[in-house]
Design a protein around this motif. Structure first.
Motif, mmCIF file in Angstrom:
data_model
loop_
_atom_site.group_PDB
_atom_site.id
_atom_site.type_symbol
_atom_site.label_atom_id
_atom_site.label_comp_id
_atom_site.label_asym_id
_atom_site.label_seq_id
_atom_site.Cartn_x
_atom_site.Cartn_y
_atom_site.Cartn_z
ATOM 1 N N PRO A 102 0.743 -1.272 -0.285
ATOM 2 C CA PRO A 102 -0.099 -0.115 0.002
ATOM 3 C C PRO A 102 0.650 1.376 -0.237
ATOM 4 O O PRO A 102 0.167 2.540 -0.694
ATOM 5 N N LEU A 103 1.875 1.258 0.417
ATOM 6 C CA LEU A 103 3.073 2.402 0.546
ATOM 7 C C LEU A 103 4.476 1.783 -0.841
ATOM 8 O O LEU A 103 5.212 1.837 -0.480
ATOM 9 N N PRO A 104 3.544 1.901 -1.697
ATOM 10 C CA PRO A 104 4.747 1.477 -3.163
ATOM 11 C C PRO A 104 6.389 2.270 -3.243
ATOM 12 O O PRO A 104 6.923 1.761 -3.315
ATOM 13 N N PHE A 105 6.807 2.841 -2.495
ATOM 14 C CA PHE A 105 7.973 4.200 -2.567
ATOM 15 C C PHE A 105 8.242 4.086 -1.309
ATOM 16 O O PHE A 105 9.322 4.473 -1.603
ATOM 17 N N ARG A 106 8.110 2.897 -0.365
ATOM 18 C CA ARG A 106 8.738 2.534 0.752
ATOM 19 C C ARG A 106 10.734 2.911 0.244
ATOM 20 O O ARG A 106 10.386 1.327 -0.841
ATOM 21 N N SER A 107 11.346 3.047 0.892
ATOM 22 C CA SER A 107 12.518 2.799 0.721
ATOM 23 C C SER A 107 13.095 1.206 1.716
ATOM 24 O O SER A 107 12.552 0.377 2.374
ATOM 25 N N ALA A 108 13.645 0.124 0.419
ATOM 26 C CA ALA A 108 13.382 -0.766 0.599
ATOM 27 C C ALA A 108 14.719 -1.498 1.945
ATOM 28 O O ALA A 108 14.180 -2.231 2.921
ATOM 29 N N VAL A 109 15.518 -0.941 1.348
ATOM 30 C CA VAL A 109 16.297 -0.895 3.207
ATOM 31 C C VAL A 109 15.937 -0.734 4.390
ATOM 32 O O VAL A 109 15.983 -1.491 5.466
ATOM 33 N N LEU A 110 14.583 0.216 4.315
ATOM 34 C CA LEU A 110 14.300 1.215 6.063
ATOM 35 C C LEU A 110 13.170 0.063 6.623
ATOM 36 O O LEU A 110 12.802 -0.733 6.971
ATOM 37 N N THR A 111 12.677 -1.737 4.917
ATOM 38 C CA THR A 111 11.564 -2.418 5.701
ATOM 39 C C THR A 111 12.310 -3.743 5.540
ATOM 40 O O THR A 111 12.239 -4.825 5.875
ATOM 41 N N LEU A 112 13.375 -3.856 5.755
ATOM 42 C CA LEU A 112 14.607 -5.208 6.347
ATOM 43 C C LEU A 112 14.170 -5.738 7.209
ATOM 44 O O LEU A 112 13.041 -5.356 8.393
#
Length: 399
Positions: A102-112
């Motif tokens: 639902p938040l497709p621009f989220r930073s990938a490294v902060l969703t580790l």
């Protein structure tokens, strides 16, 4: 022809993600209109969210925001269980989330996740292979040197957040990551477009901001790959997490601490008379005006929390500032926040050390500091409540 097709595909992908971003923001706005307290927190205007946070507390130890399908807590014991229990993991969506993130621009490294964060934390510990300093005292000494350099270039009136706190974090982080001096300026120029990453974990940013952040993070990876002394997939990832999770929270922590002291009669004078109180001030700020107010986790395996059965995929948000105000928490409990299980496990020690040195140096250099206008909070910043501006005047003499 192939490049044209790739460009068209990228354009369609960006448009699809932008629509999903807008729908998520609309849902948050609608929840706020319907007086959902969590929706009011996420609407993130410039107002103080305390009333909405306390409304969540009044609804029990674990409240379900039905409009946003998120479980929310202001309870210290419940929040601590979420951090301690491995059933709760990083804020990224499950792989089978309907419709995608639902938040497709989220930073990938902060969703580790926890499993990925744990080995990286060893790299960024004091004395680790990535961080230049062997201990906090070394970080504070170097930060003080950089702080004096930044302050010497400012006049008697400046913006504390933009001209001092944010300008300080760039060279300090670059040095601590061991980047060559030639890379410091570019590293510092990339940080402003990365400053919305933590807010973007829960609140859709504007389309222009989201695209600028993606471009800045891509450029950051390239810079770190070229400039790190030991450039591996793990060191580049750890350094990028450090940049995104340390720079803006450090600036916000410094700004919040100064604001609290200036709002308190005699507060800044007491620090100016005893700058070594900076550590005490940082801990007080982490408790009463934390630089990160929301922590989000996703249930990976079914679990019972506060008597409620949560299925895999359920989302949980911790209201950090409200958790610190929990009247049932032990009096000697340390400030809750900058949680050690994910990205802050890599950067919290650096955030605190830089903030201590910045406050100490600012008090020594400008003992007569005073507010020079009303501070303004950045829009769409429910996680950080980051200052957009915080004007101060720097009296040179004793207060």
């Amino acid at each position: 022809m192939t490049s044209e097709l790739l460009t068209e595909d990228r354009g369609r992908d960006i448009a699809r993600r932008a629509r999903r971003n807008q729908l998520t923001r609309a849902a948050q706005w609608f929840a706020g209109i319907e007086a959902d307290p969590y929706g009011l927190v996420l609407r993130a205007g410039t107002g103080e969210p305390t009333d909405a946070e306390e409304a969540v507390r009044a609804l029990g130890p674990l409240h379900h925001s039905t409009l946003l399908d998120t479980w929310v807590t202001a309870d210290r014991a419940v929040a601590q269980e979420v951090i301690d229990n491995p059933a709760f993991d990083g804020p990224g969506p499950a792989a089978d989330t309907p419709g995608g993130d639902p938040l497709p621009f989220r930073s990938a490294v902060l969703t580790l996740d926890r499993a990925s964060a744990a080995p990286l934390a060893a790299l960024t510990a004091f004395g680790g292979s990535l961080l230049w300093a062997d201990d906090a005292a070394c970080v504070e000494k170097r930060t003080a040197t950089w702080a004096r350099t930044v302050l010497a270039a400012l006049g008697d009136r400046f913006d504390l957040a933009e001209d001092f706190a944010r300008r300080l974090t760039g060279p300090v982080l670059a040095e601590q990551l061991g980047l060559p001096e030639a890379a410091h300026e570019r590293f510092s120029r990339l940080l402003p477009d990365c400053r919305h990453a933590l807010d973007g974990l829960l609140c859709p940013q504007t389309h222009a901001t989201a695209l600028a952040a993606e471009a800045a993070e891509t450029a950051m990876v390239g810079l770190l790959t070229d400039a790190l002394y030991e450039s591996t997939a793990d060191t580049v990832r750890a350094a990028k997490i450090m940049a995104l999770s340390a720079a803006e929270p450090t600036a916000v922590l410094i700004a919040n601490a100064v604001r609290l002291l200036l709002d308190e009669p005699g507060g800044w004078r007491r620090l100016a008379e005893d700058p070594d109180r900076a550590g005490e001030v940082v801990e007080h700020t982490l408790r009463t005006a934390p630089p990160v107010r929301l922590e989000s986790r996703v249930v990976r395996t079914p679990v019972t929390l506060a008597g409620t059965e949560l299925p895999a995929g359920a989302r949980v948000t911790l209201l950090v500032a409200a958790v610190n105000r929990d009247p049932r928490a032990p009096r000697d409990a340390p400030p809750f926040g900058l949680s050690p299980d994910l990205h802050f496990g890599l950067s919290a020690h650096l955030v605190k050390a830089v903030a201590r040195a910045a406050l100490r140096t600012l008090a020594e250099t400008h003992p007569g500091l005073r507010a020079d206008g009303d501070p303004v909070t950045r829009l769409r910043s429910p996680v950080l409540r980051a200052p957009a501006r915080q004007p101060v005047a720097a009296g040179r003499g004793r207060p």
